[in-house]
Motif scaffolding. Structure first.
Motif, short mmCIF file in Angstrom:
data_model
loop_
_atom_site.label_atom_id
_atom_site.label_comp_id
_atom_site.label_asym_id
_atom_site.label_seq_id
_atom_site.Cartn_x
_atom_site.Cartn_y
_atom_site.Cartn_z
N SER B 67 62.23 -38.67 -23.32
CA SER B 67 62.82 -39.12 -24.58
C SER B 67 63.93 -40.13 -24.36
O SER B 67 64.68 -40.43 -25.27
N GLY B 68 64.02 -40.65 -23.17
CA GLY B 68 65.00 -41.70 -22.92
C GLY B 68 66.39 -41.19 -22.64
O GLY B 68 66.62 -39.99 -22.52
N ALA B 69 67.33 -42.10 -22.54
CA ALA B 69 68.70 -41.75 -22.20
C ALA B 69 69.47 -41.29 -23.42
O ALA B 69 69.13 -41.61 -24.55
N CYS B 70 70.54 -40.54 -23.15
CA CYS B 70 71.43 -40.09 -24.21
C CYS B 70 72.81 -40.66 -23.95
O CYS B 70 73.20 -40.87 -22.80
N TYR B 71 73.53 -40.89 -25.01
CA TYR B 71 74.86 -41.45 -24.88
C TYR B 71 75.85 -40.59 -25.63
O TYR B 71 75.52 -39.99 -26.65
N GLN B 72 77.05 -40.52 -25.11
CA GLN B 72 78.06 -39.71 -25.75
C GLN B 72 79.43 -40.33 -25.58
O GLN B 72 79.77 -40.82 -24.50
N TYR B 73 80.17 -40.30 -26.67
CA TYR B 73 81.53 -40.82 -26.63
C TYR B 73 82.40 -39.86 -25.82
O TYR B 73 82.32 -38.65 -25.99
N VAL B 74 83.19 -40.37 -24.95
CA VAL B 74 84.08 -39.51 -24.17
C VAL B 74 85.50 -40.04 -24.20
O VAL B 74 85.73 -41.24 -24.10
N ARG B 75 86.43 -39.14 -24.41
CA ARG B 75 87.84 -39.49 -24.28
C ARG B 75 88.15 -39.33 -22.81
O ARG B 75 87.91 -38.26 -22.28
N GLY B 76 88.63 -40.33 -22.18
CA GLY B 76 88.80 -40.22 -20.74
C GLY B 76 87.43 -40.18 -20.12
O GLY B 76 86.52 -40.82 -20.60
N ALA B 77 87.29 -39.38 -19.11
CA ALA B 77 85.99 -39.29 -18.46
C ALA B 77 85.59 -37.84 -18.37
O ALA B 77 85.08 -37.38 -17.38
N GLU B 78 85.79 -37.10 -19.46
CA GLU B 78 85.60 -35.66 -19.39
C GLU B 78 84.20 -35.22 -19.01
O GLU B 78 84.04 -34.23 -18.33
N CYS B 79 83.19 -35.97 -19.48
CA CYS B 79 81.84 -35.53 -19.16
C CYS B 79 81.44 -35.85 -17.73
O CYS B 79 80.37 -35.45 -17.28
N GLU B 80 82.30 -36.57 -17.03
CA GLU B 80 82.06 -36.78 -15.61
C GLU B 80 82.38 -35.51 -14.86
O GLU B 80 82.02 -35.34 -13.71
N GLU B 81 83.13 -34.67 -15.52
CA GLU B 81 83.71 -33.54 -14.80
C GLU B 81 83.13 -32.19 -15.13
O GLU B 81 83.67 -31.17 -14.74
N HIS B 82 82.07 -32.17 -15.91
CA HIS B 82 81.46 -30.87 -16.10
C HIS B 82 79.94 -30.95 -16.03
O HIS B 82 79.35 -32.00 -16.16
N PHE B 83 79.37 -29.78 -15.83
CA PHE B 83 77.93 -29.68 -15.81
C PHE B 83 77.41 -29.52 -17.23
O PHE B 83 78.18 -29.23 -18.14
N HIS B 84 76.14 -29.68 -17.37
CA HIS B 84 75.52 -29.43 -18.65
C HIS B 84 74.44 -28.38 -18.47
O HIS B 84 73.65 -28.44 -17.53
N LEU B 85 74.46 -27.43 -19.38
CA LEU B 85 73.46 -26.37 -19.35
C LEU B 85 72.43 -26.68 -20.42
O LEU B 85 72.77 -26.81 -21.59
N LYS B 86 71.20 -26.83 -20.01
CA LYS B 86 70.15 -27.23 -20.93
C LYS B 86 69.16 -26.10 -21.12
O LYS B 86 68.52 -25.66 -20.16
#
Lengths: 148, 148
Positions: B67-86
């Motif tokens: 389904s292609g890439a997803c994009y998300q607004y981040v303050r700072g680089a917070e999503c660089e620093e956590h995992f995602h549970l799918k």
DNA sequence: TTGCGTGCAAAGGTTTTGCATGGCA
DNA sequence: TGCCATGCAAAACCTTTGCACGCAA
């Protein structure tokens, strides 16, 4: 349960995956087989890879969405019980077989209410050699544009 | 350094990303803007997202290559620093924002010599709701954040 | 005015699908 | 003989690119 046939194409594709310790793309497989004079359709490759994945003989990785998915032969059912560390730079696959895993799963279940499917999960990053060495490949998750 | 213009399209796209705590696809953006009667070309969306990524306002994920890439607004680089549970059952995406993460990364680095790319890594499994009930409703648009 | 941004459509790539044929069991 | 697997080509899909025009500064 559907019956499964053993076909020449399937054997050839699996053999190629077994020969390669590194990951390969569908295109790699196609080109390799063509170079050997073996005619296999693209659709067959994808369909076969799909099946091999679903029975756990092969793992699918998505390192760079632009160049498509990569596939790699894995040892088998035991790989359902641990995480895999995939180096996005050199492609090395590390089997994370250790006790810490149970701890991780417990934390994720207790604190996040999430039941981890270990065999499905791939942790992306860079192995020690690539982290130190000059083997640099831009991380696609950082939106570096990479032209060919 | 190239000069950057502030355009209507860019503002609209960024606004939409800010309004959405969840990940959105390029297509989501297009459809949303079309529904609002705002005409924006697909190319503009991709080009804008690319720029927003490169200046760090937006993060790009590849969760499901189909389904292609997803994009998300981040303050700072917070999503660089956590995992995602799918959740493989309902598609829910949980942001695993907690201190245990540092511990995991340390273990993986110390014991396995591997530097984790947190933002790129997705842990697959089943969320609490799906684990209890057998509600199999694939819906990749269903995302939410989970903190503790 | 300058030159970056946009829209459109076409092109690029990977992956899937439909349908007739081939081949395993 | 059943049916699954295959091959081929077309289609589906996301994403990028070329080019002329629009628009911010």
């Amino acid at each position: 349960m559907k019956a499964e046939y053993n076909t020449r194409q399937r054997a050839v594709i699996l053999d190629f995956l077994k020969e390669n310790s590194a990951h390969v793309s569908a295109r790699d497989i196609l080109e390799h087989l063509n170079a050997m004079g073996i005619k296999v359709g693209v659709a067959t490759i994808y369909r076969t890879l799909d099946k091999l994945c679903s029975i756990g003989l092969v793992k699918k990785f998505v390192i760079d969405e632009r160049s498509g998915a990569c596939y790699q032969y894995v040892r088998g059912a035991e790989c359902e019980e641990h995480f895999h560390l995939k180096c996005v730079s050199c492609g090395k696959l590390i089997h994370m077989d250790c006790d810490f895993l149970a701890e991780m799963e417990k934390h994720i279940l207790d604190e996040h209410g999430f039941t981890v499917s270990s065999g499905k999960t791939v942790i992306y990053g860079r192995c020690a050699e690539c982290e130190l060495g000059e083997n640099f490949v831009p991380d696609s998750s950082c939106c570096h544009t990479h032209k060919h």
